[in-house]
Design a protein around this motif. Sequence first.
Motif, short mmCIF file in Angstrom:
data_model
loop_
_atom_site.label_atom_id
_atom_site.label_comp_id
_atom_site.label_asym_id
_atom_site.label_seq_id
_atom_site.Cartn_x
_atom_site.Cartn_y
_atom_site.Cartn_z
N TYR A 42 14.58 -14.45 -9.62
CA TYR A 42 15.16 -13.16 -10.03
C TYR A 42 14.16 -12.30 -10.81
O TYR A 42 14.53 -11.42 -11.58
N GLN A 43 12.87 -12.54 -10.57
CA GLN A 43 11.85 -11.82 -11.35
C GLN A 43 11.65 -10.39 -10.88
O GLN A 43 11.25 -9.54 -11.68
N GLN A 44 11.85 -10.12 -9.58
CA GLN A 44 11.74 -8.75 -9.06
C GLN A 44 10.40 -8.12 -9.44
O GLN A 44 10.33 -7.15 -10.18
N VAL A 45 9.35 -8.69 -8.89
CA VAL A 45 7.99 -8.32 -9.30
C VAL A 45 7.40 -7.20 -8.45
O VAL A 45 6.22 -6.90 -8.55
N CYS A 46 8.21 -6.58 -7.61
CA CYS A 46 7.69 -5.52 -6.73
C CYS A 46 8.11 -4.14 -7.21
O CYS A 46 9.27 -3.92 -7.56
N THR A 47 7.16 -3.22 -7.21
CA THR A 47 7.45 -1.80 -7.39
C THR A 47 6.90 -1.05 -6.19
O THR A 47 5.83 -1.38 -5.68
N ILE A 48 7.65 -0.07 -5.72
CA ILE A 48 7.24 0.74 -4.58
C ILE A 48 6.94 2.15 -5.06
O ILE A 48 7.78 2.78 -5.71
N ILE A 49 5.75 2.63 -4.76
CA ILE A 49 5.40 4.01 -5.11
C ILE A 49 5.46 4.83 -3.81
O ILE A 49 4.72 4.55 -2.86
N GLY A 50 6.37 5.78 -3.78
CA GLY A 50 6.48 6.66 -2.62
C GLY A 50 5.57 7.86 -2.78
O GLY A 50 5.54 8.48 -3.84
N MET A 81 2.40 -5.24 -6.83
CA MET A 81 2.80 -6.31 -7.72
C MET A 81 2.94 -5.69 -9.11
O MET A 81 2.05 -4.98 -9.56
N ASP A 82 4.06 -5.94 -9.78
CA ASP A 82 4.31 -5.24 -11.04
C ASP A 82 4.86 -6.18 -12.11
O ASP A 82 6.03 -6.55 -12.09
N TYR A 83 3.98 -6.55 -13.07
CA TYR A 83 4.41 -7.30 -14.24
C TYR A 83 4.43 -6.41 -15.49
O TYR A 83 4.63 -6.90 -16.59
#
Length: 248
Positions: A42-50, A81-83
């Motif tokens: 449940y870490q959800q380590v992804c960010t998407i930049i549009g 990858m987003d921490y």
Amino acid sequence: MNETIETILNHRSIRKFKQEPISDEVLLKLVECAQAASTSSYQQVCTIIGVDDLEKKVRLAELAGNQSYVAENGYFFVFCMDYHRHSIAAKMMDANIDETIQSTEAFIVGTVDASLAAQNVAIAAESLGLGIVYIGGIRNHLKEVSDLLDCPEHVLPLFGMAVGYPDAEPVKKPRLPLPAVFHRNGYQKKEETEKLLKQYEKETSDYYTKRTGGKRTEGWVTQITSSMTVPKRTYMKDFVHGKGLNKT
């Protein structure tokens, strides 16, 4: 067989798109699909930049090796990858998780999370009649890409994805033979792998010969060996470490 499986099996990379915008409704639905992907613990380590700013898309196209379709598409996503937000969350709790963020395990988790999210986007987009192509070329100049997209520490752009309405119908590339990638109860013997690769070399050579009218005749074995003889993007290790990632 069903529509989902047909969509997956019909995938091919699209490198020519109609100059037709994608509605916000569709874009947000694609991002929802990304969020629905499995995520480790449940870490959800992804960010998407549009990216829809034309100047930025043109610059990204240049940084990715002058690939025109990075700029000429319906929309461009960059999967990261987003921490960074995990670090913020830890500070909100007066805790320090730097050692965990810097681990190789965390690096693998972040890469897997972003890849799973992206593939959900790809399948969802294709199910709506859109086409996609992954862009690993943004890693040619990751510092410049990172600066262009204002990525802070612990945020690493991994790859892009151009999305849009297809303006071409490329022939589907043959994949490796199923027995080459699906091994039962253990890794297959070297002799069997060599046999399958010889078969695949001929199949892909025939594919390229037909596709290019004889201008290109090499098969997969020849192509991959040639492309991997010299390592690429050797600056990557130092850049990743500079982002506070994959240090231990």
